[in-house]
Design an enzyme around this catalytic site. Structure first.
Site, PDB file in Angstrom:
ATOM      1  N   ALA A 154       0.828  -1.201   0.000  1.00 53.67           N
ATOM      2  CA  ALA A 154       0.000   0.000   0.000  1.00 53.67           C
ATOM      3  C   ALA A 154       0.868   1.258   0.000  1.00 53.67           C
ATOM      4  O   ALA A 154       1.959   1.272  -0.565  1.00 53.67           O
ATOM      5  CB  ALA A 154      -0.976  -0.043   1.180  1.00 53.67           C
ATOM      6  N   SER A 155       0.427   2.292   0.677  1.00 49.83           N
ATOM      7  CA  SER A 155       1.105   3.595   0.587  1.00 49.83           C
ATOM      8  C   SER A 155       2.418   3.668   1.351  1.00 49.83           C
ATOM      9  O   SER A 155       3.110   4.691   1.291  1.00 49.83           O
ATOM     10  CB  SER A 155       0.157   4.691   1.089  1.00 49.83           C
ATOM     11  OG  SER A 155      -0.989   4.771   0.269  1.00 49.83           O
ATOM     12  N   THR A 156       2.772   2.616   2.076  1.00 54.50           N
ATOM     13  CA  THR A 156       4.030   2.649   2.844  1.00 54.50           C
ATOM     14  C   THR A 156       5.248   2.773   1.942  1.00 54.50           C
ATOM     15  O   THR A 156       6.320   3.167   2.386  1.00 54.50           O
ATOM     16  CB  THR A 156       4.177   1.376   3.708  1.00 54.50           C
ATOM     17  OG1 THR A 156       4.158   0.227   2.858  1.00 54.50           O
ATOM     18  CG2 THR A 156       3.061   1.285   4.730  1.00 54.50           C
TER      19      THR A 156
END
Length: 628
Positions: free
Chosen positions: A330-332
C-alpha cells in the site's frame, strides 16, 4: 556214587579281565579329559576374544549420553528457552521378551493413551532395536513410583532422567524461537545424509522451527559415552567408564522481552504482526505474529486433536505473519516511489499536479480513484507523501514504468529473502513484465503499473521486507540485514557473528534522500500529515508512513464501507516508522489484518512501542539479567 569235582576259581583269568576293563575305562576317562581340555583350550584361548565380547555384551552396556542443549536468552539475559529435569519411561526393544504384551500392561498401569502407543510403534519402525525409545516423557512422581514397584515385570523397560526443553513465556516467542520436537523418519534420513548420525546418538529431539532449527548445530552439542555394568534386567549396577558430553552453546538474542510482551499486549485478539528493529545494527528487538500457539505442546508431543485445531484454524496461528504473511505494501512504499521518480528525472522537487480525486490512464476511460474523493488539489512530491496522495503516484508510476520500478524496489529488498536468521520466510512478489508473462502467460498493461505505483495490484511484501526497506531508507541507502542472534556464548567466551557488508544504494543526488525523509517526518508532525494525531507531543522525533491496503476490489461506482463488509474483506492497516529523525535508532512496522486505516489503527501501536523504547533508555531496567 562218585562225587563231582568242585572247580577252583581262575584268579589269573579274572585278573586279566579286570585289567582289560580298567584299561578301557581309563582310556575312556583320558579321552573325556582330553576332550574337556580341548574344549577348555578352545573356549579360554582360541575363542577367548569372541566369548569375552559376547559376555561383556550381556554384562556391559555402552550408552550414549545426550548433550545438554544450549540455552537461549534475550538481550538483557532473561532466559527464553531452558532445560528442565524430567523422568521418562523408555524401552530397548531387543532387551524385551514380550513387547506387545508389556505395552498393553503399561496401558493399564500408567494409563497410556492410544496416541502414545501409536507414536511408540511409529518411532519403533525407524529406530534400531538396540536404541532406547521414549514411551512417555514427563512422568509424575506417582507414575515413577508405580513403575518402579512393578519394574520386575517389564524387562528392557527403564526410567530415565532427562532434561526437557521448556519455553517459560509460552506463545509470546513462538515465531522467533520455534521449538524442538521428537526426531522423526525425515529427520533421521536427513541426519544420515549429512553424516551426523554419531552426533545424534542418544538424542531424541531436534530443532523444528525458528531459532531452534536455524542454529541447531550450535545449540545441540556433542554426545558423550557411558560404559556401565548391568544385571539381567538391564538395571545399571555401576559405571565403568564415562566420557562427558559437550553441551551446546548458549545464544543471546537481540530480542527485548519488554518490547516483545508489550507488542503481544497491543495486538490482543487482532491478527497481525509487530516488528521493531535496531536501525544501527539490524538487530530484531521485537518480532511477534498473532495469533500464536504454545510451543511447549510440540515438545511434550501434541495430540492429533490439538494439532488439527491449529492446522484448521481460519486465523492460521501456525503461519509466521512477520516473515510468511504476504500483503500489498500500500502507501508505505510511496517514499521509495518518490525517490525513484526523482532519480529518474520523471519529476523534480517542484513538480506539481492537480488532483481532482481521480486519475485516468491516457488513451482510456479507466478511472483510478484517490482515497480522498474530492481530491488534494495542487500537489507536489512532499505534500503527496505527507497526505498520501494516490493520484500523484498514479501519474508518477505511469511515467516511470514497471521496467524501472521493479529493479529499483528490489534494491530495497522487495521480492527477495530479507536475510533474517530463521528459515520460515517467503520472497513475496515484486512483479515485472517477465514475472506476469511466466505466471499468467499474459502481457503487462499500463493499468498494472498504476496499481503498483500505490503498492497494490500484483505487488506483495512481507512485514520483515517492509521493515528492512524502511531501515535502508532511514539510513539513506545503507543496506542492513535484520538479525535475531546477537552473540554465541560458550565456555571459551562469547562472540558475535560477522556479517558481510553490501554496497549502498546510490542516487544521483543525495538531496533526494532529504526530500523523502523530510516528507515522512511531515506525516507525523504536520497537521495535514496522516499520522500527526498518533505522534502528537512525543519527546522524540518520528518519521513514518501509513498504508491502508485493499483486500478485495471495489467497483468504480461503489464506496468503501467497512461496516457493510465481511470482517475479512476489510482493509489491512499498516504503518512504518523510525526514530529519532536525525539519527535513527529504531525502525518499526505494524501490519493489522482487516483492521481499517493504517494511521488510525497501526500508528498508535508504533507510538506505544516507541514510548516504551525511549522510556527504557532513560531509566534503569527493572528486569534482572541472568548470567550476564
Amino acid at each position: 556214587m562218585v562225587k563231582k569235582r568242585i572247580s577252583i576259581r581262575n584268579h589269573s583269568a579274572e585278573s586279566a579281565l579286570f585289567m582289560r576293563r580298567t584299561l578301557v575305562v581309563f582310556i575312556a576317562i583320558l579321552f573325556a579329559i582330553g576332550m574337556l581340555i580341548s574344549n577348555l583350550y578352545y573356549l579360554q584361548i582360541s575363542s577367548f576374544q569372541s566369548y569375552q565380547t559376547r559376555s561383556n555384551d550381556n554384562r556391559i552396556n555402552v550408552q550414549s549420553v545426550p548433550p545438554n542443549r544450549g540455552l537461549i536468552y534475550d538481550r538483557n539475559g532473561i532466559i527464553l528457552a531452558e532445560n528442565r529435569p524430567v523422568y521418562g519411561l523408555q524401552v530397548i526393544v531387543n532387551k524385551t521378551k514380550d513387547l506387545k504384551n508389556n505395552i498393553e500392561q503399561l496401558r493399564d498401569l500408567l494409563l497410556l493413551t492410544d496416541q502414545e502407543i501409536d507414536n511408540f510403534y511409529n518411532e519403533k519402525r525407524h529406530t534400531r532395536s538396540f536404541k532406547p525409545i521414549i514411551i512417555r516423557d514427563n512422568l509424575t512422581p506417582k507414575e515413577v513410583a508405580l513403575f518402579t514397584v512393578n519394574q520386575h515385570r517389564f524387562q528392557g523397560f527403564a526410567i530415565q532422567a532427562n532434561l526437557k526443553r521448556f519455553y517459560p513465556f509460552g506463545d509470546a516467542f513462538t515465531h522467533v524461537l520455534g521449538y524442538i520436537a521428537k526426531i522423526n523418519s525425515k529427520d533421521v534420513q536427513r541426519i544420515e545424509q549429512q553424516g551426523e548420525t554419531a552426533r545424534y546418538r542418544g538424542t531424541h529431539y531436534i530443532g523444528k522451527l525458528g531459532i531452534e532449527k536455524y542454529y541447531e548445530e550450535l545449540l545441540h552439542g556433542q554426545p558423550g559415552q557411558r560404559q556401565v555394568e548391568v544385571d539381567s534386567w538391564g538395571k545399571v549396577i555401576r559405571t565403568l567408564n564415562f566420557t562427558p558430553p559437550v553441551p551446546g552453546k548458549d545464544l543471546k538474542l537481540n530480542i527485548d522481552i519488554k518490547l516483545q510482551l508489550k507488542a503481544q499486549q497491543l495486538l490482543g485478539d487482532l491478527r497481525g504482526t509487530i516488528i521493531v528493529l535496531d536501525a544501527k545494527t539490524g538487530g530484531i528487538l521485537t518480532l511477534i505474529s498473532n495469533p500464536s500457539y504454545d510451543p511447549n505442546l510440540f515438545v511434550q508431543g501434541i495430540s492429533r486433536k490439538q494439532y488439527q485445531r491449529l492446522l484448521q484454524s481460519k486465523d492460521r496461528p501456525l503461519i509466521n505473519r512477520a516473515t510468511q504473511g504476504r500483503y500489498p505494501p500500500a502507501s508505505t512504499i510511496k517514499p521509495q516511489m518518490a525517490l525513484l521518480a526523482l532519480n529518474s528525472k520523471v519529476i523534480t522537487e517542484s513538480t506539481i499536479i492537480n488532483d481532482p480525486g481521480w486519475w485516468i490512464v491516457p488513451g482510456s476511460n479507466r478511472r483510478f480513484r484517490d482515497w480522498k474523493h474530492w481530491g488534494h488539489g495542487k500537489v507536489d512530491v512532499r505534500r503527496a507523501i505527507v497526505e498520501s496522495c494516490d493520484t500523484f503516484f498514479y501519474d508518477t508510476a505511469y511515467h516511470v514504468g514497471i521496467d524501472r520500478i521493479s529493479p529499483f524496489m528490489k534494491t530495497f529488498g522487495f521480492g527477495n529473502y530479507s536475510g533474517l536468521d530463521i528459515g520460515e520466510e517467503t520472497k513475496a512478489i515484486m512483479p515485472s513484465r517477465e514475472w506476469k508473462k511466466q505466471r499468467f502467460r499474459a502481457p503487462w498493461y499500463d493499468g498494472d503499473t498504476i496499481s503498483v505505483g500505490i503498492g497494490q495490484g500484483y505487488w506483495t511484501t512481507t512485514p520483515i521486507q517492509l521493515t528492512k526497506a524502511t531501515a535502508i531508507l532511514a539510513r539513506r541507502g545503507k543496506i542492513i540485514e535484520p538479525r535475531i542472534l546477537q552473540s554465541v556464548i560458550s565456555a571459551g567466551g562469547s562472540f558475535s557473528p560477522v556479517h558481510e557488508s553490501k554496497a549502498p544504494i546510490q542516487l544521483e543526488d543525495d538531496h533526494y534522500w532529504d526530500i523523502a525523509l523530510e516528507s515522512m517526518l511531515g506525516v507525523t508532525s504536520k497537521r495535514s500529515g496522516t499520522a500527526h494525531r498518533a505522534f502528537a507531543n512525543t519527546s522524540y522525533t518520528v518519521a513514518g508512513k501509513s498504508g491502508t491496503a485493499q483486500v478485495v476490489s471495489i467497483k468504480e461506482d461503489e464506496k468503501y464501507n467497512a461496516s457493510e463488509m465481511k470482517e475479512r474483506h476489510r482493509d489491512n492497516a499498516m504503518f512504518v516508522a523510525f526514530a529519532p529523525f536525525k539519527s535513527p535508532e529504531i525502525v518499526a512496522t505494524v501490519v493489522l489484518e482487516n483492521a481499517g486505516g493504517g494511521s488510525s489503527n497501526a500508528a498508535p501501536m508504533i507510538r506505544e512501542m516507541f514510548d516504551l523504547y525511549f522510556d527504557k533508555l532513560s531509566q534503569t531496567s527493572t528486569v534482572k539479567p541472568l548470567g550476564f
